[in-house]
Design a protein around this motif. Sequence first.
Motif, short mmCIF file in Angstrom:
data_model
loop_
_atom_site.label_atom_id
_atom_site.label_comp_id
_atom_site.label_asym_id
_atom_site.label_seq_id
_atom_site.Cartn_x
_atom_site.Cartn_y
_atom_site.Cartn_z
N GLY A 18 0.81 -1.22 0.00
CA GLY A 18 0.00 0.00 0.00
C GLY A 18 0.84 1.26 0.00
N GLY A 36 3.46 11.11 10.30
CA GLY A 36 2.52 10.39 9.44
C GLY A 36 1.07 10.58 9.86
N ALA A 37 0.17 10.05 9.03
CA ALA A 37 -1.24 10.02 9.43
C ALA A 37 -1.37 9.19 10.70
CB ALA A 37 -2.09 9.42 8.31
N SER A 38 -0.47 8.22 10.86
CA SER A 38 -0.51 7.37 12.06
C SER A 38 -0.43 8.23 13.32
CB SER A 38 0.65 6.36 12.04
OG SER A 38 0.68 5.68 10.82
N LEU A 65 -3.69 10.16 13.77
CA LEU A 65 -4.79 9.32 14.28
C LEU A 65 -4.63 9.11 15.78
CD1 LEU A 65 -4.89 6.80 11.30
CD2 LEU A 65 -6.83 8.19 12.05
N TYR A 97 -9.18 0.37 7.44
CA TYR A 97 -7.73 0.40 7.70
C TYR A 97 -7.45 -0.32 9.02
CZ TYR A 97 -3.10 2.39 8.55
OH TYR A 97 -1.77 2.55 8.81
N ASN A 157 -9.35 2.70 2.31
CA ASN A 157 -8.53 1.51 2.18
C ASN A 157 -9.33 0.40 2.87
OD1 ASN A 157 -6.52 -0.39 2.28
ND2 ASN A 157 -5.10 0.80 3.53
N ASP A 175 -10.32 10.49 7.91
CA ASP A 175 -8.99 10.22 7.36
C ASP A 175 -9.02 10.55 5.87
OD1 ASP A 175 -6.66 9.09 6.37
OD2 ASP A 175 -6.76 7.32 7.65
N ILE A 209 -6.25 10.77 3.90
CA ILE A 209 -4.89 10.49 3.43
C ILE A 209 -4.83 10.23 1.92
CG2 ILE A 209 -5.02 8.02 4.02
CD1 ILE A 209 -2.05 8.11 4.72
N TYR A 210 -5.93 9.71 1.33
CA TYR A 210 -5.90 9.43 -0.11
C TYR A 210 -6.50 10.56 -0.94
CZ TYR A 210 -4.31 4.82 1.22
OH TYR A 210 -3.58 3.79 1.74
N SER A 240 -1.73 13.30 5.23
CA SER A 240 -0.35 12.80 5.29
C SER A 240 0.42 13.16 4.03
CB SER A 240 -0.41 11.28 5.42
OG SER A 240 0.89 10.73 5.36
N SER A 257 2.43 10.90 2.99
CA SER A 257 2.85 9.56 2.55
C SER A 257 2.41 9.21 1.13
CB SER A 257 2.29 8.49 3.49
OG SER A 257 2.99 8.52 4.72
N LYS A 258 1.14 9.37 0.81
CA LYS A 258 0.60 8.73 -0.39
C LYS A 258 0.66 9.66 -1.61
CE LYS A 258 -0.49 5.41 2.50
NZ LYS A 258 -0.44 3.97 2.50
N ARG A 293 7.91 9.78 7.14
CA ARG A 293 7.03 9.78 8.32
C ARG A 293 6.52 11.18 8.67
NH1 ARG A 293 4.74 7.03 7.59
NH2 ARG A 293 3.86 6.57 9.62
N TYR A 297 -6.25 1.04 -4.84
CA TYR A 297 -6.68 -0.31 -4.47
C TYR A 297 -7.94 -0.75 -5.22
CZ TYR A 297 -3.98 1.08 -0.32
OH TYR A 297 -3.01 1.52 0.52
C1 LIG Z 1 -6.36 4.78 5.46
C2 LIG Z 1 -4.96 4.97 5.99
N1 LIG Z 1 -4.75 5.81 7.02
C3 LIG Z 1 -3.52 5.99 7.54
C4 LIG Z 1 -2.42 5.31 7.03
C5 LIG Z 1 -1.08 5.56 7.66
O1 LIG Z 1 -0.29 6.41 6.87
P1 LIG Z 1 1.03 7.16 7.29
O2 LIG Z 1 2.14 6.57 6.46
O3 LIG Z 1 0.83 8.59 6.90
O4 LIG Z 1 1.23 6.98 8.74
C6 LIG Z 1 -2.58 4.44 5.94
C7 LIG Z 1 -1.44 3.69 5.41
O5 LIG Z 1 -1.57 2.79 4.59
C8 LIG Z 1 -3.89 4.26 5.42
O6 LIG Z 1 -4.15 3.42 4.38
#
Ligand SMILES: Cc1ncc(COP(=O)(O)O)c(C=O)c1O
Length: 395
Positions: free
Chosen positions: A47, A107-109, A112, A133, A183, A211, A213-214, A238, A240-241, A249, A328
């Motif tokens: 992912g 990160g989004a982590s 959250l 997720y 996701n 969320d 993130i996408y 984030s 990230s994507k 991060r 996905y």
């Molecule tokens: C829906 C969703 N939220 C959060 C994350 C975490 O992302 P990050 O790399 O920004 O921590 C992911 C990672 O796959 C995700 O799919």
Amino acid sequence: MKAVDVKGKSRSSQRMSEIQPFHVMALLARARELEAQGRSIIHMEIGEPDFPTPQPVIAAGIRALQQGNIYYTPALGLPQLREAIADFYLQRYGLRISPTRIIVTPGASGALLLALGIVLNPGERVLMSDPGYPCNRHFVRLFESLPVGIGTSAATGYQLTSELIAQYWDTSTAAVMIASPTNPSGTLLDQENLRRIVEKVQALGGTLIADEIYHGLVYQGEAATALSMSDEVFVVNSFSKYFGMTGWRLGWLVAPESHVRDADKFAQNIFLAASTPAQYAALAAFQPDTIGILEQRRAEFQRRRDYLLPAVRELGLYVPINPQGAFYLYADCSRFSNNSEAFASEILERAGVAIAPGVDFGGHEARRHVRFAYTTSLENLIEGVRRLETFLHKI
Ligand SMILES: Cc1ncc(COP(=O)(O)O)c(C=O)c1O
């Protein structure tokens, strides 16, 4: 200090036994093993974008390191980056978000974790879609709260609805988590359904954590931000994507103004601050030349989706609705197997194609679903489909 049992051995918390590892990680490890033995594997399980971080961002990161930008930033983030993110909301969505509400996170982590930690009391319930997720339910458990997965299907685009939220709400429910695009299915919540969810959660006295993130990786329709509907929601995003910066991060949280002080003290305590070089690098993420690169990549993801979606359907895997975003496809594999884990493993061993089993995303009909990630080149996707065609014809 680590707890020690009577025999002097380190012990693990009960929480650890409740946290599931990602099945896809075991699959990835096996794929790497097969590759080390000389097998060719097509990776559609991962992912994360296969593209490197855009060059202007890398250059800004290197400059930051060379200039000695390695000290902690304020816990809420580098002020210039918080402003750049606020400006991004104005450019992309025409929304004025005060930079004071933007908190830069690992990160989004990290976002959250911050949002849930600010909102939840032990024992409170949090509603979320199943499939969804996988980390969300574990994040909720970390705060001694109760994740409540609500089984969703193609009928609602694998998304919660205001009706489902009302149906599952009770007096101990504190929050609702949504993601759009989501996701594992890549589906969007349209403007109207998102609005109804925002209004329903607020009418029930709960907190919505959205969320996003996408966002940015959308190929059909438009991703609405929950921030355009209310200032009283928590929005996670984030680098990230869309921005191609998974390993840096870095992400962000937009919190209601009234919760920023809590976010500040909580961030100070759980991670001090996000990575400083990554924050300086991200200042280049919103430049026109970077956005130009990212938009080309979005077009490439769309090309991949437009190839893979009909090809997967042609194979006999059922994808009831078109995924509009992320990278996905969530496919029903029950024509071939009702054990997605065994099915994914067999596909890996016999066809040399890696995909994620549905069991990674919850329990609802998970054994008859698999997720394809189109995070590899179109050529690889074509080869993967060719291999699957040969393999599935033998079943
Ligand atoms: C829906 C969703 N939220 C959060 C994350 C975490 O992302 P990050 O790399 O920004 O921590 C992911 C990672 O796959 C995700 O799919």
